[in-house]
Design a protein around this motif. Structure first.
Motif, mmCIF file in Angstrom:
data_model
loop_
_atom_site.group_PDB
_atom_site.id
_atom_site.type_symbol
_atom_site.label_atom_id
_atom_site.label_comp_id
_atom_site.label_asym_id
_atom_site.label_seq_id
_atom_site.Cartn_x
_atom_site.Cartn_y
_atom_site.Cartn_z
ATOM 1 N N SER A 80 -10.834 20.630 45.400
ATOM 2 C CA SER A 80 -9.369 20.720 45.346
ATOM 3 C C SER A 80 -8.822 20.800 43.928
ATOM 4 O O SER A 80 -7.761 21.381 43.694
ATOM 5 N N ASP A 81 -9.536 20.213 42.977
ATOM 6 C CA ASP A 81 -9.070 20.200 41.594
ATOM 7 C C ASP A 81 -9.337 21.557 40.955
ATOM 8 O O ASP A 81 -10.278 21.744 40.179
ATOM 9 N N ALA A 82 -8.486 22.515 41.263
ATOM 10 C CA ALA A 82 -8.743 23.916 40.921
ATOM 11 C C ALA A 82 -8.903 24.146 39.426
ATOM 12 O O ALA A 82 -9.737 24.953 39.006
ATOM 13 N N ASN A 83 -8.116 23.473 38.619
ATOM 14 C CA ASN A 83 -8.230 23.673 37.169
ATOM 15 C C ASN A 83 -9.119 22.630 36.504
ATOM 16 O O ASN A 83 -9.236 22.578 35.280
ATOM 17 N N TYR A 84 -9.750 21.814 37.313
ATOM 18 C CA TYR A 84 -10.778 20.859 36.884
ATOM 19 C C TYR A 84 -10.294 19.990 35.718
ATOM 20 O O TYR A 84 -10.973 19.824 34.704
ATOM 21 N N ASP A 85 -9.100 19.396 35.914
ATOM 22 C CA ASP A 85 -8.551 18.529 34.868
ATOM 23 C C ASP A 85 -8.493 17.073 35.302
ATOM 24 O O ASP A 85 -7.895 16.237 34.609
ATOM 25 N N GLY A 86 -9.079 16.760 36.449
ATOM 26 C CA GLY A 86 -9.143 15.380 36.883
ATOM 27 C C GLY A 86 -7.997 14.912 37.744
ATOM 28 O O GLY A 86 -7.979 13.754 38.183
ATOM 29 N N LYS A 87 -7.046 15.795 38.034
ATOM 30 C CA LYS A 87 -5.942 15.421 38.917
ATOM 31 C C LYS A 87 -5.533 16.627 39.758
ATOM 32 O O LYS A 87 -5.821 17.778 39.401
ATOM 33 N N ILE A 88 -4.893 16.346 40.871
ATOM 34 C CA ILE A 88 -4.465 17.410 41.787
ATOM 35 C C ILE A 88 -2.947 17.459 41.803
ATOM 36 O O ILE A 88 -2.279 16.489 42.207
ATOM 37 N N ASP A 89 -2.413 18.580 41.340
ATOM 38 C CA ASP A 89 -0.956 18.731 41.253
ATOM 39 C C ASP A 89 -0.603 20.212 41.335
ATOM 40 O O ASP A 89 -1.438 21.050 41.696
#
Length: 412
Positions: free
Chosen positions: A64-73
């Motif tokens: 789910s973390d599409a941009n792989y930054d550690g958060k889902i937004d």
């Protein structure tokens, strides 16, 4: 236009097959961050899924973390929309070595470290981006004439300085397996400034998945789907027939590399490319329950297993100009004195196939040959006709009058 007509015909064939047979067992999750609903593609359904995650109505998945930054937004929604449009600046994947790798996009230059990766690049129509290859690839001009002037980066030991000098955006090598994975990890360690990705392209069960993966990396998703549809059509045709077999109707097969005879014979154990082909073709690999992927066995072991069929091969590149070499290879098995009472030898069910067809993007051709060796009662499309289609997809001339398997009945 010819390519379009061919693709449309494959869609029609595939639709008819899907209407009457169950789906092939190669279901997979496309392991790209952004594939939030964990299916085999990235599309608007992933945007909807992430919206549900943000609202709390969907559970977050591993991807789910599409941009792989550690958060889902909302930034993940933006990333997915960019992937769909082919405008992403980075793409984070899980490669065949189970490594998380972030790739800067767009990829403009590639080094391919085996002929299977080169075949994948050619099928996707991006050989113009290939800047470095191995001597093995350079030796296969019948497949890759356009790569003849590319820089040789060495084989089997790679020249890391040469690879670095090419400044590629991406380096592709095999990723899985007890021998390949350590080499990939070593390469990634020695080339920390480059993006090294492990993708196999040699196992029938993961081939289409990896083509989809590379299609996304190179923004050639439709070309990947075209290849996958071609491959899937024949896989499903064979699966429909094999699924009807009772266990007692599946012949026991010894896959023999005779170079070691007399002495230790290399064969192919669980999870090897040949083991997978054998199973898909409706056979039982007698080495399939051994503890290693590439075991060595002795003559006594082969006698004790008493296989119904023996398959061997030669690295004959495009094929044999006449029957002399494959006949000699076959006779090496048939004339092995201590094997005289083995079922395969007594019945003459000993076959030789061009090694080129057992692994890689043309392995579905090898699959059809093996299926006909094991089950001559099956009515299948001509293996030669399928191989011609593969050459047509490559845009290269088919090697007329060359033998790919021996002995074969007319029509195979």
């Amino acid at each position: 236009m010819k390519r379009l007509k061919h693709l449309l015909s494959l869609f029609l064939v595939s639709a008819m097959i899907q209407a009457i047979v169950p789906a092939i067992a190669f279901d997979y999750t496309l392991e790209i961050f952004g594939n939030a609903n964990m299916d085999d593609t990235i599309d608007e359904r992933d945007v909807e899924y992430i919206e549900g995650v943000i609202k709390g109505t969907n559970a977050a998945t591993d991807l789910s973390d599409a941009n792989y930054d550690g958060k889902i937004d909302k930034d993940d929604i933006t990333q997915i929309e960019q992937i769909i449009a082919g405008e992403e600046k980075e793409l984070t994947i899980i490669d065949s070595a189970k490594r998380v790798v972030t790739i800067k996009e767009p990829v403009q230059s590639i080094v391919v470290l085996n002929s299977d990766a080169a075949s994948a690049a050619k099928n996707l129509g991006i050989t113009d981006k290939v800047v470095g290859v191995t001597s093995v690839v350079l030796g296969k001009q019948y497949y890759f004439p356009e790569l003849s002037d590319r820089t040789n980066v060495g084989y089997p030991e790679f020249n890391y300085e040469t690879i670095l000098s090419l400044k590629p955006d991406l380096v592709i090598n095999y990723g899985s397996g007890s021998s390949y994975q350590p080499k990939l990890l070593e390469m990634a360690e020695k080339l920390p400034s480059l993006t090294v990705v492990g993708l196999d392209f040699y196992k029938q069960e993961t081939l289409r998945y990896e083509m989809d993966m590379l299609g996304y990396i190179l923004n050639e998703e439709e070309r990947a789907k075209e290849y996958n549809l071609w491959c899937k059509t024949y896989e499903e045709e064979i699966e429909a027939l094999v699924d009807e077999l009772e266990p007692e109707n599946k012949p026991r097969v010894f896959i023999a590399k005779m170079d070691g005879y007399p002495g230790a014979l290399q064969t192919f154990g669980p999870s090897s490319g040949s083991d997978i082909l054998c199973t898909l073709a409706g056979g039982i690999n007698v080495a399939g329950n051994l503890s290693t992927t590439y075991p060595k066995v002795d003559s006594e072991w082969v006698i004790s297993e008493n296989p119904d069929i023996i398959i061997t091969w030669s690295g004959s590149n495009q094929g044999w100009a006449n029957t002399t070499e494959p006949q000699t290879l076959r006779n090496n098995v048939l004339n092995t004195k201590e094997w005289a009472n083995i079922s395969a030898v007594k019945s003459g069910r000993v076959y030789v196939i061009n090694y080129e067809l057992l692994f890689g993007l043309d392995s579905v051709v090898g699959l059809t040959y093996w299926t006909k060796f094991l089950h001559p009662e099956f009515e299948l499309a001509s293996s030669e006709a399928i191989y011609r289609e593969y050459y047509e997809m490559l845009g290269e001339a088919y090697p007329e009058d060359l033998i790919q398997a021996y002995p074969i009945a007319e029509g195979i």
